[in-house]
Design a protein around this motif. Structure first.
Motif, short mmCIF file in Angstrom:
data_model
loop_
_atom_site.label_atom_id
_atom_site.label_comp_id
_atom_site.label_asym_id
_atom_site.label_seq_id
_atom_site.Cartn_x
_atom_site.Cartn_y
_atom_site.Cartn_z
N GLN A 3 0.86 -1.09 -0.15
CA GLN A 3 0.10 -0.06 0.06
C GLN A 3 0.98 1.24 -0.04
O GLN A 3 0.60 2.29 -0.58
CB GLN A 3 -1.04 -0.16 1.15
CG GLN A 3 -1.93 -1.22 1.20
CD GLN A 3 -2.85 -1.44 0.11
OE1 GLN A 3 -3.03 -0.33 -0.59
NE2 GLN A 3 -3.51 -2.56 -0.17
N GLY A 6 1.83 1.99 -3.24
CA GLY A 6 0.72 2.79 -3.97
C GLY A 6 0.95 4.18 -3.92
O GLY A 6 0.57 4.92 -4.93
N LYS A 36 4.54 1.33 -9.32
CA LYS A 36 2.86 0.82 -9.62
C LYS A 36 3.12 -0.66 -9.81
O LYS A 36 2.50 -1.32 -9.18
CB LYS A 36 2.51 1.60 -10.46
CG LYS A 36 1.10 1.08 -10.93
CD LYS A 36 0.50 2.07 -12.31
CE LYS A 36 -0.71 1.68 -12.81
NZ LYS A 36 -1.39 2.40 -13.79
N HIS A 39 3.96 -2.51 -6.47
CA HIS A 39 2.73 -2.38 -5.96
C HIS A 39 1.73 -3.67 -6.24
O HIS A 39 1.21 -4.28 -5.10
CB HIS A 39 1.94 -0.89 -5.93
CG HIS A 39 0.85 -0.82 -5.54
ND1 HIS A 39 0.57 -0.81 -4.32
CD2 HIS A 39 -0.40 -0.74 -6.37
CE1 HIS A 39 -0.81 -0.65 -4.01
NE2 HIS A 39 -1.23 -0.41 -5.24
N ASN A 129 -8.09 -1.04 -9.19
CA ASN A 129 -7.76 -1.01 -7.82
C ASN A 129 -9.06 -1.42 -6.81
O ASN A 129 -8.64 -2.12 -5.79
CB ASN A 129 -7.36 0.29 -7.54
CG ASN A 129 -6.02 0.71 -7.98
OD1 ASN A 129 -5.09 -0.11 -7.76
ND2 ASN A 129 -6.01 1.65 -8.94
N SER A 134 -6.93 -2.52 -3.54
CA SER A 134 -5.65 -1.80 -3.23
C SER A 134 -6.18 -0.62 -2.74
O SER A 134 -6.69 0.47 -3.50
CB SER A 134 -5.07 -1.73 -4.59
OG SER A 134 -3.96 -0.75 -4.59
N GLY A 137 -4.04 2.19 -4.03
CA GLY A 137 -4.34 2.62 -5.42
C GLY A 137 -5.72 3.16 -5.51
O GLY A 137 -6.02 3.87 -6.59
#
Length: 159
Positions: A3, A6, A36, A39, A129, A134, A137
């Motif tokens: 996270q 992100g 990204k 992530h 996401n 996420s 995200g």
């Protein structure tokens, strides 16, 4: 950890919205895509991870040479292969749809088109996401959408 990455990718993606040239936008996005990709990998989002890695390569190439139809077709084919190899549900196709659309927009070599393309693809990434849960995200894409709207109003209203 995932996270947090992100949010790092969010920072660079937001900064890319305010790039004044295509090259500035693409270079900042390349850094963003690095974070990204990691992530998404850590969250088990393999299609998001692979499209991020290929997008880094795409952006580096497009900063060195003017994008053209040949490169656009090559990258679209690569994304389609990734989609075929990673498909399990419609959700796993969202990164493929977003990156194919954006690859077509990058080919226009116009900062205003890039910002609009980032807006549309941000909506698609937001859905992805949500799909992979996420939190970083999701927050990132909402902030990116707002940032992108501000950049479009500020930089593109005269165009």
């Amino acid at each position: 950890m995932a996270q947090a990455l992100g949010f790092i990718y969010a920072l660079f993606l937001m900064l890319s919205n305010f790039g004044k040239t295509t090259k500035q936008i693409l270079l900042l996005q390349t850094v963003s895509f690095f974070f990204k990709g990691i992530h998404y990998y850590l969250l088990g989002g393999i299609s998001g991870f692979l499209t991020s890695i290929v997008s880094m390569i795409r952006n580096i190439i497009f900063t060195k040479i003017k994008s053209n139809k040949m490169w656009t077709i090559i990258f679209i084919l690569i994304y389609l292969v990734i989609g075929f190899l990673t498909y399990t549900t419609f959700g796993t196709l969202l990164p493929i749809i977003a990156t194919i659309f954006y690859t077509i927009i990058v080919n226009k070599n116009n900062p205003s088109y890039l910002r609009w393309g980032m807006f549309i693809t941000s909506v698609i990434w937001l859905l992805y996401n949500i799909y992979i849960i996420s939190y970083g995200g999701i927050i990132t894409q909402v902030v990116i959408l707002v940032s992108n709207i501000i950049a479009i109003i500020k930089l593109d209203k005269k165009n």
